[in-house]
Every structure is written in structure tokens, then in C-alpha cells.
Design an enzyme around this catalytic site. Structure first.
Site, PDB file in Angstrom:
ATOM      1  N   ASN A   9      -8.018  -0.718 -10.642  1.00 38.65           N
ATOM      2  CA  ASN A   9      -7.199  -0.715  -9.428  1.00 38.65           C
ATOM      3  C   ASN A   9      -6.798  -2.163  -9.168  1.00 38.65           C
ATOM      4  O   ASN A   9      -7.624  -2.967  -8.751  1.00 38.65           O
ATOM      5  CB  ASN A   9      -8.033  -0.152  -8.259  1.00 38.65           C
ATOM      6  CG  ASN A   9      -7.341  -0.344  -6.926  1.00 38.65           C
ATOM      7  OD1 ASN A   9      -6.155  -0.667  -6.862  1.00 38.65           O
ATOM      8  ND2 ASN A   9      -8.076  -0.142  -5.842  1.00 38.65           N
ATOM      9  N   TRP A  10      -5.540  -2.454  -9.456  1.00 38.10           N
ATOM     10  CA  TRP A  10      -5.091  -3.845  -9.341  1.00 38.10           C
ATOM     11  C   TRP A  10      -4.813  -4.283  -7.907  1.00 38.10           C
ATOM     12  O   TRP A  10      -4.529  -5.457  -7.664  1.00 38.10           O
ATOM     13  CB  TRP A  10      -3.830  -4.047 -10.196  1.00 38.10           C
ATOM     14  CG  TRP A  10      -4.140  -4.268 -11.648  1.00 38.10           C
ATOM     15  CD1 TRP A  10      -5.376  -4.273 -12.236  1.00 38.10           C
ATOM     16  CD2 TRP A  10      -3.195  -4.540 -12.694  1.00 38.10           C
ATOM     17  NE1 TRP A  10      -5.265  -4.527 -13.578  1.00 38.10           N
ATOM     18  CE2 TRP A  10      -3.937  -4.698 -13.899  1.00 38.10           C
ATOM     19  CE3 TRP A  10      -1.811  -4.664 -12.745  1.00 38.10           C
ATOM     20  CZ2 TRP A  10      -3.326  -4.979 -15.111  1.00 38.10           C
ATOM     21  CZ3 TRP A  10      -1.200  -4.935 -13.964  1.00 38.10           C
ATOM     22  CH2 TRP A  10      -1.958  -5.093 -15.124  1.00 38.10           C
ATOM     23  N   LYS A  11      -4.825  -3.342  -6.988  1.00 37.93           N
ATOM     24  CA  LYS A  11      -4.530  -3.676  -5.579  1.00 37.93           C
ATOM     25  C   LYS A  11      -3.218  -4.450  -5.518  1.00 37.93           C
ATOM     26  O   LYS A  11      -2.311  -4.162  -6.288  1.00 37.93           O
ATOM     27  CB  LYS A  11      -5.707  -4.434  -4.959  1.00 37.93           C
ATOM     28  CG  LYS A  11      -7.021  -3.686  -5.193  1.00 37.93           C
ATOM     29  CD  LYS A  11      -8.164  -4.189  -4.391  1.00 37.93           C
ATOM     30  CE  LYS A  11      -9.389  -3.339  -4.722  1.00 37.93           C
ATOM     31  NZ  LYS A  11     -10.554  -3.631  -3.923  1.00 37.93           N
ATOM     32  N   HIS A  95      -8.208   5.460  -0.802  1.00 37.96           N
ATOM     33  CA  HIS A  95      -9.028   4.262  -1.030  1.00 37.96           C
ATOM     34  C   HIS A  95      -9.467   3.695   0.329  1.00 37.96           C
ATOM     35  O   HIS A  95      -8.720   3.769   1.299  1.00 37.96           O
ATOM     36  CB  HIS A  95      -8.218   3.224  -1.817  1.00 37.96           C
ATOM     37  CG  HIS A  95      -9.060   2.060  -2.247  1.00 37.96           C
ATOM     38  ND1 HIS A  95      -9.330   1.004  -1.412  1.00 37.96           N
ATOM     39  CD2 HIS A  95      -9.710   1.811  -3.409  1.00 37.96           C
ATOM     40  CE1 HIS A  95     -10.112   0.146  -2.053  1.00 37.96           C
ATOM     41  NE2 HIS A  95     -10.359   0.611  -3.265  1.00 37.96           N
ATOM     42  N   GLU A  97      -9.535   0.829   1.495  1.00 36.35           N
ATOM     43  CA  GLU A  97      -8.614  -0.146   2.105  1.00 36.35           C
ATOM     44  C   GLU A  97      -7.455   0.564   2.780  1.00 36.35           C
ATOM     45  O   GLU A  97      -6.921   0.092   3.783  1.00 36.35           O
ATOM     46  CB  GLU A  97      -8.125  -1.141   1.031  1.00 36.35           C
ATOM     47  CG  GLU A  97      -9.211  -2.160   0.709  1.00 36.35           C
ATOM     48  CD  GLU A  97      -9.196  -2.678  -0.717  1.00 36.35           C
ATOM     49  OE1 GLU A  97      -8.154  -2.572  -1.399  1.00 36.35           O
ATOM     50  OE2 GLU A  97     -10.243  -3.201  -1.158  1.00 36.35           O
ATOM     51  N   GLU A 167     -17.140   5.035  -3.683  1.00 34.88           N
ATOM     52  CA  GLU A 167     -17.064   3.582  -3.518  1.00 34.88           C
ATOM     53  C   GLU A 167     -17.671   3.198  -2.179  1.00 34.88           C
ATOM     54  O   GLU A 167     -16.990   3.266  -1.151  1.00 34.88           O
ATOM     55  CB  GLU A 167     -15.602   3.116  -3.546  1.00 34.88           C
ATOM     56  CG  GLU A 167     -14.879   3.457  -4.830  1.00 34.88           C
ATOM     57  CD  GLU A 167     -13.696   2.518  -5.046  1.00 34.88           C
ATOM     58  OE1 GLU A 167     -13.732   1.797  -6.044  1.00 34.88           O
ATOM     59  OE2 GLU A 167     -12.774   2.509  -4.222  1.00 34.88           O
ATOM     60  N   GLY A 173     -15.472  -5.509  -3.530  1.00 36.82           N
ATOM     61  CA  GLY A 173     -15.016  -6.902  -3.482  1.00 36.82           C
ATOM     62  C   GLY A 173     -16.055  -7.863  -2.934  1.00 36.82           C
ATOM     63  O   GLY A 173     -15.755  -9.011  -2.625  1.00 36.82           O
ATOM     64  N   SER A 213     -17.543  -3.563  -7.011  1.00 31.74           N
ATOM     65  CA  SER A 213     -18.081  -4.710  -7.752  1.00 31.74           C
ATOM     66  C   SER A 213     -18.633  -4.341  -9.132  1.00 31.74           C
ATOM     67  O   SER A 213     -19.660  -4.874  -9.564  1.00 31.74           O
ATOM     68  CB  SER A 213     -19.144  -5.444  -6.926  1.00 31.74           C
ATOM     69  OG  SER A 213     -18.571  -5.957  -5.740  1.00 31.74           O
ATOM     70  N   GLY A 234     -11.937  -2.916  -9.431  1.00 29.89           N
ATOM     71  CA  GLY A 234     -10.925  -3.738  -8.780  1.00 29.89           C
ATOM     72  C   GLY A 234     -10.810  -5.084  -9.478  1.00 29.89           C
ATOM     73  O   GLY A 234     -10.167  -5.225 -10.522  1.00 29.89           O
ATOM     74  N   GLY A 235     -11.459  -6.094  -8.899  1.00 30.07           N
ATOM     75  CA  GLY A 235     -11.342  -7.478  -9.366  1.00 30.07           C
ATOM     76  C   GLY A 235     -11.470  -7.654 -10.874  1.00 30.07           C
ATOM     77  O   GLY A 235     -10.657  -8.350 -11.495  1.00 30.07           O
TER      78      GLY A 235
HETATM   79  P1  PGA Z   1     -13.955  -4.237  -6.719  1.00 32.06           P
HETATM   80  O1  PGA Z   1     -12.975  -3.107  -6.117  1.00 32.06           O
HETATM   81  O2  PGA Z   1     -14.303  -3.807  -8.116  1.00 32.06           O
HETATM   82  O3  PGA Z   1     -13.169  -5.507  -6.670  1.00 32.06           O
HETATM   83  O4  PGA Z   1     -15.173  -4.248  -5.824  1.00 32.06           O
HETATM   84  C1  PGA Z   1     -13.185  -1.755  -6.370  1.00 32.06           C
HETATM   85  C2  PGA Z   1     -12.152  -0.929  -5.659  1.00 32.06           C
HETATM   86  O5  PGA Z   1     -11.771  -1.272  -4.535  1.00 32.06           O
HETATM   87  O6  PGA Z   1     -11.687   0.099  -6.193  1.00 32.06           O
END
Ligand code: PGA
Length: 251
Positions: A9-11, A95, A97, A167, A173, A213, A234-235
Site C-alpha cells: 500500500n503505497w499511500k 483502511h 487512514e 491492521e 507506521g 509495520s 505500507g512503508g
Molecule cells: P505500515 O503501513 O507497513 O507502514 O505500518 C501498513 C498499512 O497502513 O497498510
């Protein structure tokens, strides 16, 4: 047997030149991988670019969200048929966010889920508790409600392709991953909820990803757990080498 799925997930990251450079490098690294599904969900505007770059490779492309109407006067929104028409295979829905910053609720998650399924996209429905929920001992209540309300009205045929991502919000993050045991406990709980809703056969086939994470140094022990069928990353999905390491998990 559930085929593992490792999804990035590149956000809201990367410019076009970085997307193109990533794709060229990534394809070289992972085109031999066939025993696990690989997915990247970039911002909408790069879906077509990545679809073309990954043509003929096992890497699929998905969206980070999807609107629930097919078309209409909804400025700024993108529909499921539009995503399908440009080559998206999956859509992330709900998600944390989106829930936190864009007022998504279990009700809008449910509407998006129906829209995605109708268009032939594979939905990845995200659930997870906040730190205060966990500290108050409400993890199962919160996650159970998100699962039941998010999937409300679906029948056993519709959930055939469904993917769920657990999640924990406090792990996203932050560098704090749930321990493999903590994650497994919630994954098993989600699978038992799915069994109650749609029967054991469906529950057995549904992939439940862990997200929060996930990195090269923790993915192996997470993937060893019985009910963890993949990761939503994500990251660590933004860099081709670190995402490749996650894809090549041992477990
Ligand atoms: P993260 O994000 O791996 O940077 O914690 C995961 C996500 O939000 O899907």
C-alpha cells in the site's frame, strides 16, 4: 490451501519518475515468484502506468479505495468499473487512514465492498482496533463489529474472493508490530467470525493479511502463524529491495 498474498500500500507517496524506476527494478527482482500472489496499490493516477509495466509478470495492481456509485456527479471520486477498465485487480477498502481522516464507517465500507465485487475487483477489507480499544480489552468487540457490519448482506458466493486485512491501528507506521501470537489470536477470531457468517468452507478459503509495520525482519515469524495468509505492507513496500525481501518470506 490458501495462496499467500503480499500487498503493498503505497499511500500518498512517489512521483511518476519514481514509480517508473520502481517498476523496472521490481519486475527484474520478482518475476520468478509464482507460489505467492504479489500486489501493489499505488495512488489512482499510477494504476495504468503500473499495469502496463507489470504486463506479462505475476505482479498485480490494485487501488487504495473505491467509490460506491458506478458513475455520476461525484467530483473527485473514482468508481469500481473505472478501476477495472484500467487493469486494477484488487481494491483496498476501509483502511484505517480512510476511517480516521475521511470519515469512513462500516456502512460506507459495506457499500464500497458491494461496488467492488459487482465490478469484479477483489476487495481487501481492512479492520483493526485502536490503542485505546486494545487497552480497554475491546479488541475482539471492535474487530468483530467491523467484520460483521462491513460484510453485512453478503452471501457465501460473494465472499469467495474476499481478502481481509487485520491492521491494528497502533501498529501502522509506528514501527510497533503486533507479536506473531497477538496477530494470530485476532486472525483466528476473524476466521471464526467468518465461519459463523458464511460457513467453514468459505472461512477456510479466505485470506487474512496482517498489516502494521511489516518489515523484512519480522515477516517470517508472522507468516509462520496458521491464520496469517499474507501481509499488507505500507512503508516497506516503497523500496523494491525491501518489498522483495518481504515477498520472499520464509514460513
Ligand atoms: P505500515 O503501513 O507497513 O507502514 O505500518 C501498513 C498499512 O497502513 O497498510
Amino acid at each position: 490451501m490458501r495462496k499467500p498474498l503480499i500487498a503493498g500500500n503505497w499511500k500518498m507517496f512517489k512521483g511518476l519518475d519514481e514509480v517508473e524506476a520502481f517498476a523496472a527494478e521490481f519486475v527484474k527482482k520478482v518475476s520468478d515468484v509464482t507460489d505467492r500472489d504479489m500486489l501493489i496499490c499505488p495512488p489512482y493516477i499510477y494504476i495504468q502506468t503500473l499495469t502496463k509495466a507489470f504486463e506479462g509478470t505475476p505482479v498485480k495492481v490494485g487501488s487504495q479505495n473505491v467509490f460506491f456509485e458506478d458513475q455520476g456527479a461525484y467530483t473527485g471520486e473514482v468508481s469500481a468499473p473505472m478501476l477495472k477498465s484500467i487493469g486494477a485487480h484488487y481494491a483496498i477498502i476501509g483502511h484505517s487512514e480512510r476511517r480516521q481522516y475521511f470519515s469512513e464507517t462500516d456502512e460506507t465500507v459495506n457499500k464500497r465492498l458491494f461496488a467492488a465485487l459487482k465490478a469484479g475487483l477483489i476487495p481487501i477489507v481492512c479492520v483493526g482496533e485502536r490503542l485505546e480499544d486494545r487497552e480497554a480489552g475491546k479488541t475482539f468487540d471492535v474487530v468483530g463489529t467491523q467484520v460483521r457490519q462491513g460484510l453485512s448482506g453478503l452471501d457465501a458466493t460473494q465472499v469467495k474472493t474476499l481478502v481481509i486485512a487485520y491492521e491494528p491501528v497502533w501498529a501502522i507506521g509506528t514501527g510497533k508490530t503486533a507479536t506473531p501470537q497477538m496477530a494470530q489470536e485476532v486472525h483466528a477470531f476473524i476466521r471464526s467470525d467468518i465461519t459463523a457468517l458464511f460457513g467453514a468452507e468459505r472461512a477456510d478459503g479466505i485470506r487474512i493479511l496482517y498489516g502494521g509495520s511489516v518489515k523484512g525482519d519480522n515477516v517470517d515469524s508472522l507468516m509462520e502463524q496458521t491464520d496469517i495468509d499474507g501481509a499488507l505492507v505500507g512503508g516497506a513496500s516503497l523500496d523494491a529491495a525491501s518489498f522483495e525481501r518481504i515477498i520472499r518470506f520464509k514460513g
